[in-house]
Design a protein around this motif. Structure first.
Motif, PDB file in Angstrom:
ATOM      1  N   GLY A  39     -59.553 -69.141  33.262  1.00 38.79           N
ATOM      2  CA  GLY A  39     -58.650 -70.241  32.968  1.00 38.79           C
ATOM      3  C   GLY A  39     -59.099 -71.638  33.016  1.00 38.79           C
ATOM      4  O   GLY A  39     -59.525 -71.962  34.079  1.00 38.79           O
ATOM      5  N   VAL A  40     -58.753 -72.150  31.959  1.00 38.33           N
ATOM      6  CA  VAL A  40     -59.279 -73.586  32.122  1.00 38.33           C
ATOM      7  C   VAL A  40     -58.025 -74.415  31.949  1.00 38.33           C
ATOM      8  O   VAL A  40     -56.894 -74.319  31.048  1.00 38.33           O
ATOM      9  CB  VAL A  40     -60.081 -74.084  30.864  1.00 38.33           C
ATOM     10  CG1 VAL A  40     -60.469 -75.462  30.703  1.00 38.33           C
ATOM     11  CG2 VAL A  40     -61.666 -73.224  31.027  1.00 38.33           C
ATOM     12  N   GLU A  54     -61.305 -75.560  36.401  1.00 41.96           N
ATOM     13  CA  GLU A  54     -61.231 -73.930  36.069  1.00 41.96           C
ATOM     14  C   GLU A  54     -61.018 -73.076  36.953  1.00 41.96           C
ATOM     15  O   GLU A  54     -61.451 -73.294  38.254  1.00 41.96           O
ATOM     16  CB  GLU A  54     -62.963 -73.671  35.654  1.00 41.96           C
ATOM     17  CG  GLU A  54     -63.198 -72.228  35.115  1.00 41.96           C
ATOM     18  CD  GLU A  54     -63.725 -71.375  36.305  1.00 41.96           C
ATOM     19  OE1 GLU A  54     -63.302 -70.166  35.961  1.00 41.96           O
ATOM     20  OE2 GLU A  54     -64.318 -71.877  37.173  1.00 41.96           O
ATOM     21  N   GLY A  55     -60.132 -72.101  36.823  1.00 36.69           N
ATOM     22  CA  GLY A  55     -59.856 -71.029  37.835  1.00 36.69           C
ATOM     23  C   GLY A  55     -59.853 -69.742  37.299  1.00 36.69           C
ATOM     24  O   GLY A  55     -60.395 -69.487  35.960  1.00 36.69           O
ATOM     25  N   LEU A  56     -59.314 -68.713  38.036  1.00 38.18           N
ATOM     26  CA  LEU A  56     -59.208 -67.206  37.535  1.00 38.18           C
ATOM     27  C   LEU A  56     -58.260 -67.485  36.442  1.00 38.18           C
ATOM     28  O   LEU A  56     -58.644 -66.262  35.328  1.00 38.18           O
ATOM     29  CB  LEU A  56     -58.710 -66.352  38.545  1.00 38.18           C
ATOM     30  CG  LEU A  56     -59.733 -66.518  39.705  1.00 38.18           C
ATOM     31  CD1 LEU A  56     -59.342 -65.370  41.011  1.00 38.18           C
ATOM     32  CD2 LEU A  56     -61.211 -65.962  39.288  1.00 38.18           C
ATOM     33  N   ARG A  57     -57.337 -67.912  36.340  1.00 39.24           N
ATOM     34  CA  ARG A  57     -56.207 -67.768  35.173  1.00 39.24           C
ATOM     35  C   ARG A  57     -55.646 -69.331  34.796  1.00 39.24           C
ATOM     36  O   ARG A  57     -55.680 -70.047  35.764  1.00 39.24           O
ATOM     37  CB  ARG A  57     -55.270 -67.025  35.770  1.00 39.24           C
ATOM     38  CG  ARG A  57     -55.429 -65.424  35.937  1.00 39.24           C
ATOM     39  CD  ARG A  57     -54.340 -64.568  36.397  1.00 39.24           C
ATOM     40  NE  ARG A  57     -54.056 -64.776  37.840  1.00 39.24           N
ATOM     41  CZ  ARG A  57     -54.907 -64.532  38.744  1.00 39.24           C
ATOM     42  NH1 ARG A  57     -56.004 -63.883  38.541  1.00 39.24           N
ATOM     43  NH2 ARG A  57     -54.653 -64.764  40.121  1.00 39.24           N
ATOM     44  N   ALA A  58     -55.428 -69.247  33.693  1.00 45.48           N
ATOM     45  CA  ALA A  58     -54.681 -70.587  33.298  1.00 45.48           C
ATOM     46  C   ALA A  58     -53.348 -70.927  34.078  1.00 45.48           C
ATOM     47  O   ALA A  58     -52.562 -69.965  34.399  1.00 45.48           O
ATOM     48  CB  ALA A  58     -54.698 -70.796  31.995  1.00 45.48           C
ATOM     49  N   GLY A  85     -47.393 -70.960  44.192  1.00 50.80           N
ATOM     50  CA  GLY A  85     -47.795 -70.098  42.823  1.00 50.80           C
ATOM     51  C   GLY A  85     -49.039 -69.229  43.117  1.00 50.80           C
ATOM     52  O   GLY A  85     -49.604 -68.889  43.993  1.00 50.80           O
ATOM     53  N   ASP A  86     -49.497 -69.118  41.787  1.00 48.01           N
ATOM     54  CA  ASP A  86     -50.603 -68.369  41.576  1.00 48.01           C
ATOM     55  C   ASP A  86     -52.030 -68.990  41.956  1.00 48.01           C
ATOM     56  O   ASP A  86     -52.312 -70.028  41.350  1.00 48.01           O
ATOM     57  CB  ASP A  86     -50.578 -67.930  40.001  1.00 48.01           C
ATOM     58  CG  ASP A  86     -51.624 -66.986  39.578  1.00 48.01           C
ATOM     59  OD1 ASP A  86     -52.731 -66.889  40.496  1.00 48.01           O
ATOM     60  OD2 ASP A  86     -51.827 -66.463  38.668  1.00 48.01           O
ATOM     61  N   ILE A  87     -52.505 -68.493  43.069  1.00 45.81           N
ATOM     62  CA  ILE A  87     -53.597 -69.334  43.655  1.00 45.81           C
ATOM     63  C   ILE A  87     -54.886 -69.476  42.529  1.00 45.81           C
ATOM     64  O   ILE A  87     -55.516 -70.411  42.469  1.00 45.81           O
ATOM     65  CB  ILE A  87     -54.109 -68.713  44.942  1.00 45.81           C
ATOM     66  CG1 ILE A  87     -53.105 -68.941  45.845  1.00 45.81           C
ATOM     67  CG2 ILE A  87     -55.481 -69.528  45.498  1.00 45.81           C
ATOM     68  CD1 ILE A  87     -52.733 -70.211  46.455  1.00 45.81           C
ATOM     69  N   GLY A  88     -54.882 -68.356  41.819  1.00 38.64           N
ATOM     70  CA  GLY A  88     -56.063 -68.322  40.774  1.00 38.64           C
ATOM     71  C   GLY A  88     -55.877 -69.340  39.744  1.00 38.64           C
ATOM     72  O   GLY A  88     -56.698 -69.831  39.319  1.00 38.64           O
ATOM     73  N   ALA A  89     -54.659 -69.775  39.629  1.00 39.74           N
ATOM     74  CA  ALA A  89     -54.202 -70.870  38.512  1.00 39.74           C
ATOM     75  C   ALA A  89     -54.298 -72.177  39.048  1.00 39.74           C
ATOM     76  O   ALA A  89     -54.748 -73.180  38.478  1.00 39.74           O
ATOM     77  CB  ALA A  89     -53.090 -70.598  37.841  1.00 39.74           C
ATOM     78  N   MET A  90     -53.783 -72.088  40.432  1.00 40.99           N
ATOM     79  CA  MET A  90     -53.934 -73.528  41.211  1.00 40.99           C
ATOM     80  C   MET A  90     -55.337 -74.243  41.331  1.00 40.99           C
ATOM     81  O   MET A  90     -55.327 -75.312  41.262  1.00 40.99           O
ATOM     82  CB  MET A  90     -53.145 -73.275  42.380  1.00 40.99           C
ATOM     83  CG  MET A  90     -51.547 -72.944  42.229  1.00 40.99           C
ATOM     84  SD  MET A  90     -50.602 -74.010  41.014  1.00 40.99           S
ATOM     85  CE  MET A  90     -51.257 -75.533  41.786  1.00 40.99           C
ATOM     86  N   SER A  91     -56.431 -73.288  41.647  1.00 38.83           N
ATOM     87  CA  SER A  91     -57.599 -73.761  41.857  1.00 38.83           C
ATOM     88  C   SER A  91     -57.764 -74.712  40.669  1.00 38.83           C
ATOM     89  O   SER A  91     -58.463 -75.836  40.732  1.00 38.83           O
ATOM     90  CB  SER A  91     -58.428 -72.928  41.948  1.00 38.83           C
ATOM     91  OG  SER A  91     -58.762 -71.935  41.166  1.00 38.83           O
ATOM     92  N   GLY A  92     -57.737 -74.188  39.318  1.00 38.58           N
ATOM     93  CA  GLY A  92     -57.898 -75.100  38.259  1.00 38.58           C
ATOM     94  C   GLY A  92     -57.288 -76.447  38.239  1.00 38.58           C
ATOM     95  O   GLY A  92     -57.579 -77.469  37.609  1.00 38.58           O
TER      96      GLY A  92
END
Length: 185
Positions: A39-40, A54-58, A85-92
């Motif tokens: 996810g960008v 960039e994260g696991l999900r946008a 929220g979604d940590i995978g998206a928040m990292s991006g």
């Protein structure tokens, strides 16, 4: 007021879900991957500065709506407000915000985070996933030797597929790379 001394606001947030199918699927101990995904996040400001992360999900639309109009340099405040929220998206999002701050000050991010503790760090090759190929052990050996040939001082292998698979292949990789190459699992 921002770290650059002027007011800056987020004007747009775009999310891109990237995906490409793999010719040869691979597995780690969590399951099989048939595609590579990422996810960008692209965050634009009224100062003309764009940050990328960039994260696991946008990030989804609700994240976008909560970021528009905010000061992108208030990274901790934004993170705390969105972290439910979604940590995978928040990292991006977090990476994109730091990218904006670094560009606004014309400084590398490590300076904003307190400075570099070292000038160099050792790199290692991370790969050596399980693959569904006729001779999995041979494929792992060849891959590991390729990393050594490229100059990596260490390699990392995925394990967690059962005692027989793991012990057979860990032993084979150690023999293939020799005793002087670092080896992590």
């Amino acid at each position: 007021q921002t770290v650059a001394g002027t007011s800056m606001k987020i004007t747009d947030v775009k999310a891109y879900d990237l995906r490409y199918p793999l010719e040869v699927p691979f597995a780690n101990s969590q399951g099989w991957s048939r595609a590579r995904t990422a996810g960008v996040v692209e965050i634009t400001t009224d100062a003309g500065i764009t940050g990328w992360g960039e994260g696991l999900r946008a990030a989804d639309r609700s994240v976008r709506d909560r970021l528009i109009g905010r000061d992108p340099t208030t990274t901790d405040v934004i993170w705390q407000g969105l972290s439910r929220g979604d940590i995978g998206a928040m990292s991006g999002v977090d990476i994109a915000l730091w990218d904006i701050a670094g560009k606004a000050l014309d400084l590398p991010i490590h300076r904003l985070l307190g400075g570099a503790f070292r000038e160099r760090i050792p790199a290692y090759a991370s790969g050596l996933f399980m693959k569904d190929v006729p001779d999995a052990t041979r494929a792992l050996e060849d891959e590991a030797k390729g990393y050594v040939d490229q100059g990596f001082p260490a390699v990392k292998m995925k394990i967690g597929f059962g005692r027989d698979y793991d012990t057979t292949n860990v032993s084979a990789i150690r023999r293939a790379i020799g005793p002087s190459i670092g080896f992590a699992v």
